[in-house]
Enzyme design. Structure first.
Site, PDB file in Angstrom:
ATOM      1  N   ALA A   1       0.806  -1.233   0.000  1.00 17.94           N
ATOM      2  CA  ALA A   1       0.000   0.000   0.000  1.00 17.94           C
ATOM      3  C   ALA A   1       0.831   1.270   0.000  1.00 17.94           C
ATOM      4  O   ALA A   1       0.286   2.358   0.147  1.00 17.94           O
ATOM      5  CB  ALA A   1      -0.933   0.001   1.214  1.00 17.94           C
ATOM      6  N   ASN A   2       2.133   1.150  -0.193  1.00 21.65           N
ATOM      7  CA  ASN A   2       2.979   2.342  -0.173  1.00 21.65           C
ATOM      8  C   ASN A   2       3.078   3.024  -1.535  1.00 21.65           C
ATOM      9  O   ASN A   2       3.611   4.130  -1.645  1.00 21.65           O
ATOM     10  CB  ASN A   2       4.387   1.994   0.310  1.00 21.65           C
ATOM     11  CG  ASN A   2       5.070   0.969  -0.573  1.00 21.65           C
ATOM     12  OD1 ASN A   2       4.739  -0.208  -0.505  1.00 21.65           O
ATOM     13  ND2 ASN A   2       6.002   1.403  -1.407  1.00 21.65           N
TER      14      ASN A   2
ATOM     15  N   TYR B   1       5.975 -14.039 -14.791  1.00 24.87           N
ATOM     16  CA  TYR B   1       4.952 -13.116 -14.303  1.00 24.87           C
ATOM     17  C   TYR B   1       3.558 -13.639 -14.629  1.00 24.87           C
ATOM     18  O   TYR B   1       2.665 -13.669 -13.768  1.00 24.87           O
ATOM     19  CB  TYR B   1       5.158 -11.748 -14.939  1.00 24.87           C
ATOM     20  CG  TYR B   1       4.070 -10.744 -14.627  1.00 24.87           C
ATOM     21  CD1 TYR B   1       3.965 -10.166 -13.373  1.00 24.87           C
ATOM     22  CD2 TYR B   1       3.153 -10.363 -15.612  1.00 24.87           C
ATOM     23  CE1 TYR B   1       2.963  -9.252 -13.086  1.00 24.87           C
ATOM     24  CE2 TYR B   1       2.156  -9.438 -15.338  1.00 24.87           C
ATOM     25  CZ  TYR B   1       2.063  -8.881 -14.072  1.00 24.87           C
ATOM     26  OH  TYR B   1       1.066  -7.969 -13.799  1.00 24.87           O
TER      27      TYR B   1
END
Length: 302
Positions: free
Chosen positions: A22-23, A164
């Protein structure tokens, strides 16, 4: 097309939301929107200093706690310290096409972080979760395959995007099997998933040292077709608070799901393979040593 915006989110006073990663990017945007609606938002981040910097941009009740999804010991420590009820868990953190790397436990970095870290975190926190688990995937899942003979890319040449795509397919298979197990356990918790489309975030920041011409081309494509991180967070918010069915997958409703108002979207055939989802779950339990914690008599109540 119907629209959805943070303004439509009901007051969340008294509710707790955990957002991994969440940064920055869509995680930060989702955390900001939910905190503004009154939720106590826990920013679960690898770098607490960056987490506090992000929290300083938010209005409302926020808490920063360290979580490194690339280390199962960190995941366990986070879960053990978290004793209060959780209304929503948003599995947002992720890596995209870095060079070959390994987690602290020896897993390929993208599979280990994007999938196994969140798999472990969710199952460890699940007895305290009351409403929803949202896992962020990607349109990249459509080219993904699960190679059970070499999940950690130890025998074949490493291809970053293929790794990925495998991890993002795993996110959707995890969501599907989690919902099946929640239903079987009689739990009211819903497992949903979302993807941001093409959002202008820092996820590809590690490519800034690439060839200048390729860097300019990538920047031009992102600028032309992407949406802001706030708009990219809308499918995540939609999957977290809207009346989305268990197992539902939200994404942008525009051209090629690249941008636009969120709605329920489709997924690849592999992502709809129930047998594949169960096999991946079993493999994930074996790799992490962490199992589904609920039974019909222990299901979390509202």
């Amino acid at each position: 097309m119907a629209t959805f915006s943070p303004a439509q989110i009901s007051a969340m006073t008294g509710r707790t939301v955990v957002v991994t990663g969440a940064n920055s990017g869509i995680g930060r945007a989702a955390a900001r929107a939910l905190a503004a609606k009154g939720a106590c938002v826990v920013l679960a981040v690898r770098d607490p200093a960056k987490g506090h910097a992000a929290a300083a941009t938010m209005t409302g009740d926020t808490v920063v706690r360290r979580l490194d999804l690339a280390g199962l010991s960190s995941v366990r420590a986070f879960a053990e310290e978290f004793t209060e009820p959780i209304d929503v868990l948003i599995n947002n953190a992720g890596l995209m096409i870095p060079p070959l790397g390994r987690t602290a436990d020896g897993f390929e970095l993208q599979f280990g972080t994007n999938h196994l870290g969140h798999f472990a975190l969710t199952n460890l926190l699940l007895p305290r979760i009351r409403r929803r688990v949202v896992t962020v995937s990607s349109n990249g899942h459509r080219t993904g395959t699960i190679d059970f003979d070499d999940l950690n890319w130890e025998r074949r040449p490493y291809r970053a995007f293929a790794a990925y795509a495998q991890s993002k397919l795993a996110n959707l298979l995890f969501t599907a099997e989690l919902q099946r197990r929640l239903t079987e356990a009689g739990s009211p918790v819903r497992a949903t998933a979302a993807h941001p489309g093409m959002a202008a975030t820092g996820l590809l920041g590690h490519l800034d040292g690439e060839h200048p011409r390729l860097h300019r081309l990538r920047t031009a494509i992102i600028s032309r077709f992407s949406q802001s991180e706030d708009d990219g967070a809308l499918p995540t918010l939609y999957a977290a608070v809207a009346d989305v069915p268990g197992g539902g997958y939200a994404g942008p409703g525009g051209f090629l799901q690249g941008r636009g108002a969120p709605k329920l979207v489709g997924r690849s055939r592999a992502a709809r393979d129930d047998a594949l989802a169960r096999r991946l779950w079993t493999a994930s339990e074996q790799l992490t040593g962490i199992t589904f914690p609920l039974t019909a008599t222990k299901a979390t109540k509202r």
